[in-house]
Design an enzyme around this catalytic site. Structure first.
Site, PDB file in Angstrom:
ATOM      1  N   ASP A 116       3.850 -17.331 -41.119  1.00 40.35           N
ATOM      2  CA  ASP A 116       4.626 -16.278 -41.792  1.00 40.35           C
ATOM      3  C   ASP A 116       3.703 -15.083 -42.056  1.00 40.35           C
ATOM      4  O   ASP A 116       2.576 -15.238 -42.518  1.00 40.35           O
ATOM      5  CB  ASP A 116       5.211 -16.807 -43.107  1.00 40.35           C
ATOM      6  CG  ASP A 116       6.300 -15.907 -43.657  1.00 40.35           C
ATOM      7  OD1 ASP A 116       7.453 -16.367 -43.720  1.00 40.35           O
ATOM      8  OD2 ASP A 116       6.004 -14.750 -44.014  1.00 40.35           O
ATOM      9  N   ILE A 117       4.218 -13.881 -41.779  1.00 39.09           N
ATOM     10  CA  ILE A 117       3.406 -12.665 -41.893  1.00 39.09           C
ATOM     11  C   ILE A 117       3.177 -12.283 -43.362  1.00 39.09           C
ATOM     12  O   ILE A 117       2.220 -11.568 -43.677  1.00 39.09           O
ATOM     13  CB  ILE A 117       4.078 -11.503 -41.119  1.00 39.09           C
ATOM     14  CG1 ILE A 117       3.079 -10.403 -40.802  1.00 39.09           C
ATOM     15  CG2 ILE A 117       5.277 -10.943 -41.858  1.00 39.09           C
ATOM     16  CD1 ILE A 117       2.130 -10.739 -39.720  1.00 39.09           C
TER      17      ILE A 117
ATOM     18  N   HIS B 109      15.495 -20.649 -39.487  1.00 38.87           N
ATOM     19  CA  HIS B 109      14.064 -20.931 -39.608  1.00 38.87           C
ATOM     20  C   HIS B 109      13.802 -21.860 -40.780  1.00 38.87           C
ATOM     21  O   HIS B 109      14.457 -21.779 -41.822  1.00 38.87           O
ATOM     22  CB  HIS B 109      13.239 -19.649 -39.742  1.00 38.87           C
ATOM     23  CG  HIS B 109      13.704 -18.717 -40.815  1.00 38.87           C
ATOM     24  ND1 HIS B 109      14.784 -17.877 -40.656  1.00 38.87           N
ATOM     25  CD2 HIS B 109      13.238 -18.489 -42.070  1.00 38.87           C
ATOM     26  CE1 HIS B 109      14.950 -17.161 -41.765  1.00 38.87           C
ATOM     27  NE2 HIS B 109      14.031 -17.529 -42.651  1.00 38.87           N
ATOM     28  N   PHE B 110      12.841 -22.732 -40.576  1.00 39.06           N
ATOM     29  CA  PHE B 110      12.347 -23.615 -41.636  1.00 39.06           C
ATOM     30  C   PHE B 110      11.003 -23.078 -42.092  1.00 39.06           C
ATOM     31  O   PHE B 110      10.104 -22.892 -41.275  1.00 39.06           O
ATOM     32  CB  PHE B 110      12.176 -25.050 -41.120  1.00 39.06           C
ATOM     33  CG  PHE B 110      13.472 -25.775 -40.912  1.00 39.06           C
ATOM     34  CD1 PHE B 110      14.265 -25.518 -39.802  1.00 39.06           C
ATOM     35  CD2 PHE B 110      13.903 -26.721 -41.828  1.00 39.06           C
ATOM     36  CE1 PHE B 110      15.467 -26.171 -39.609  1.00 39.06           C
ATOM     37  CE2 PHE B 110      15.105 -27.387 -41.649  1.00 39.06           C
ATOM     38  CZ  PHE B 110      15.892 -27.111 -40.540  1.00 39.06           C
ATOM     39  N   HIS B 111      10.883 -22.828 -43.396  1.00 34.51           N
ATOM     40  CA  HIS B 111       9.583 -22.488 -43.965  1.00 34.51           C
ATOM     41  C   HIS B 111       8.863 -23.798 -44.288  1.00 34.51           C
ATOM     42  O   HIS B 111       9.449 -24.693 -44.912  1.00 34.51           O
ATOM     43  CB  HIS B 111       9.723 -21.747 -45.294  1.00 34.51           C
ATOM     44  CG  HIS B 111      10.416 -20.422 -45.230  1.00 34.51           C
ATOM     45  ND1 HIS B 111       9.737 -19.228 -45.278  1.00 34.51           N
ATOM     46  CD2 HIS B 111      11.733 -20.093 -45.153  1.00 34.51           C
ATOM     47  CE1 HIS B 111      10.601 -18.220 -45.249  1.00 34.51           C
ATOM     48  NE2 HIS B 111      11.820 -18.716 -45.174  1.00 34.51           N
TER      49      HIS B 111
ATOM     50  N   HIS C 141      19.299 -15.839 -49.869  1.00 32.30           N
ATOM     51  CA  HIS C 141      17.973 -15.241 -49.657  1.00 32.30           C
ATOM     52  C   HIS C 141      17.517 -15.249 -48.203  1.00 32.30           C
ATOM     53  O   HIS C 141      16.330 -15.079 -47.937  1.00 32.30           O
ATOM     54  CB  HIS C 141      16.908 -15.924 -50.542  1.00 32.30           C
ATOM     55  CG  HIS C 141      17.270 -15.954 -51.987  1.00 32.30           C
ATOM     56  ND1 HIS C 141      17.263 -14.835 -52.784  1.00 32.30           N
ATOM     57  CD2 HIS C 141      17.713 -16.964 -52.780  1.00 32.30           C
ATOM     58  CE1 HIS C 141      17.653 -15.150 -53.999  1.00 32.30           C
ATOM     59  NE2 HIS C 141      17.946 -16.435 -54.024  1.00 32.30           N
ATOM     60  N   GLN C 142      18.442 -15.436 -47.250  1.00 38.50           N
ATOM     61  CA  GLN C 142      18.035 -15.333 -45.849  1.00 38.50           C
ATOM     62  C   GLN C 142      17.938 -13.856 -45.475  1.00 38.50           C
ATOM     63  O   GLN C 142      18.879 -13.087 -45.674  1.00 38.50           O
ATOM     64  CB  GLN C 142      19.044 -16.027 -44.925  1.00 38.50           C
ATOM     65  CG  GLN C 142      18.601 -16.020 -43.463  1.00 38.50           C
ATOM     66  CD  GLN C 142      19.597 -16.716 -42.530  1.00 38.50           C
ATOM     67  OE1 GLN C 142      20.704 -17.076 -42.947  1.00 38.50           O
ATOM     68  NE2 GLN C 142      19.207 -16.901 -41.290  1.00 38.50           N
TER      69      GLN C 142
ATOM     70  N   ASN D 155      16.766 -21.154 -45.692  1.00 38.39           N
ATOM     71  CA  ASN D 155      17.790 -20.303 -46.292  1.00 38.39           C
ATOM     72  C   ASN D 155      18.899 -20.000 -45.289  1.00 38.39           C
ATOM     73  O   ASN D 155      18.623 -19.710 -44.125  1.00 38.39           O
ATOM     74  CB  ASN D 155      17.166 -18.985 -46.758  1.00 38.39           C
ATOM     75  CG  ASN D 155      16.100 -19.175 -47.812  1.00 38.39           C
ATOM     76  OD1 ASN D 155      16.196 -20.082 -48.629  1.00 38.39           O
ATOM     77  ND2 ASN D 155      15.084 -18.332 -47.804  1.00 38.39           N
TER      78      ASN D 155
HETATM   79  P1  AMP Z   1      13.988 -15.652 -45.085  1.00 36.82           P
HETATM   80  O1  AMP Z   1      14.055 -14.941 -46.401  1.00 36.82           O
HETATM   81  O2  AMP Z   1      14.172 -17.143 -45.238  1.00 36.82           O
HETATM   82  O3  AMP Z   1      14.911 -15.052 -44.052  1.00 36.82           O
HETATM   83  O4  AMP Z   1      12.505 -15.482 -44.594  1.00 36.82           O
HETATM   84  C1  AMP Z   1      12.111 -14.679 -43.532  1.00 36.82           C
HETATM   85  C2  AMP Z   1      10.620 -14.808 -43.414  1.00 36.82           C
HETATM   86  O5  AMP Z   1      10.224 -14.222 -42.191  1.00 36.82           O
HETATM   87  C3  AMP Z   1       9.829 -14.118 -44.517  1.00 36.82           C
HETATM   88  O6  AMP Z   1       9.012 -15.077 -45.182  1.00 36.82           O
HETATM   89  C4  AMP Z   1       9.004 -13.074 -43.775  1.00 36.82           C
HETATM   90  O7  AMP Z   1       7.721 -12.910 -44.313  1.00 36.82           O
HETATM   91  C5  AMP Z   1       8.962 -13.659 -42.369  1.00 36.82           C
HETATM   92  N1  AMP Z   1       8.750 -12.679 -41.308  1.00 36.82           N
HETATM   93  C6  AMP Z   1       9.472 -11.563 -41.084  1.00 36.82           C
HETATM   94  N2  AMP Z   1       8.999 -10.922 -40.004  1.00 36.82           N
HETATM   95  C7  AMP Z   1       7.959 -11.658 -39.534  1.00 36.82           C
HETATM   96  C8  AMP Z   1       7.061 -11.515 -38.449  1.00 36.82           C
HETATM   97  N3  AMP Z   1       7.120 -10.476 -37.608  1.00 36.82           N
HETATM   98  N4  AMP Z   1       6.115 -12.461 -38.259  1.00 36.82           N
HETATM   99  C9  AMP Z   1       6.036 -13.511 -39.107  1.00 36.82           C
HETATM  100  N5  AMP Z   1       6.865 -13.707 -40.145  1.00 36.82           N
HETATM  101  C10 AMP Z   1       7.811 -12.783 -40.366  1.00 36.82           C
END
Ligand code: AMP
Length: 138
Positions: free
Chosen positions: A30-31, A99-101, A92-93, A86
């Protein structure tokens, strides 16, 4: 299906710190990590939310999540972690691609913070809800 920034990451149009790739799954750091080792595991299929995902992609994700989690724990030294997934802006998506964190939790408190405003489930409500949901599984 709609594309998102994650489609571009899979296609290597946008750089990432890649961790894993197979036929159905892609994983990268995650960035904006909540903690060291915060990783995203995504299907290559561009489904927006988990309920829209094919069983094939879901199975592939389920197969690899424990292995990637173990690798993160070993690499970071973390001993605890949360999986967060999410679905929908209200939940909060932000990126509309499943995606799975995987979020390591550390003794310093870094990682996922959770609010859990639970209440007791009444017997009548529980029975009615279980029946309604079970019916929808048929
Ligand atoms: P969500 O709130 O569950 O949709 O989380 C989206 C996640 O994607 C967030 O934690 C962001 O930091 C991550 N994210 C968005 N753009 C990028 C990217 N280019 N590279 C890596 N992670 C990203």
């Amino acid at each position: 299906m709609a594309t998102s920034i994650f489609t571009k990451i899979i296609a290597r149009e946008i750089p990432c710190f890649r961790i894993h790739e197979d036929e159905h799954v892609f994983a990268f750091l995650d960035i904006n990590p909540l903690s060291r080792g915060h990783t995203l595991v995504i299907p290559k299929e561009p489904a927006q939310t988990l309920d829209q995902l094919s069983e094939e992609s879901a199975a592939a994700l389920g197969r690899v999540l424990p292995r990637i989690s173990r690798a993160i724990l070993r690499a970071t030294g973390a001993t605890a972690f949360n999986i967060l997934q999410n679905n929908g802006a209200m939940a909060h998506q932000v990126v509309m691609h499943v995606h799975f964190h995987i979020i390591p939790k550390y003794a310093d408190g870094s990682g996922l913070g959770i609010q859990w405003p639970a209440r007791a489930l009444g017997a009548d409500e529980g029975a009615a809800l279980a029946t309604a949901i079970t019916d929808q599984l048929q």
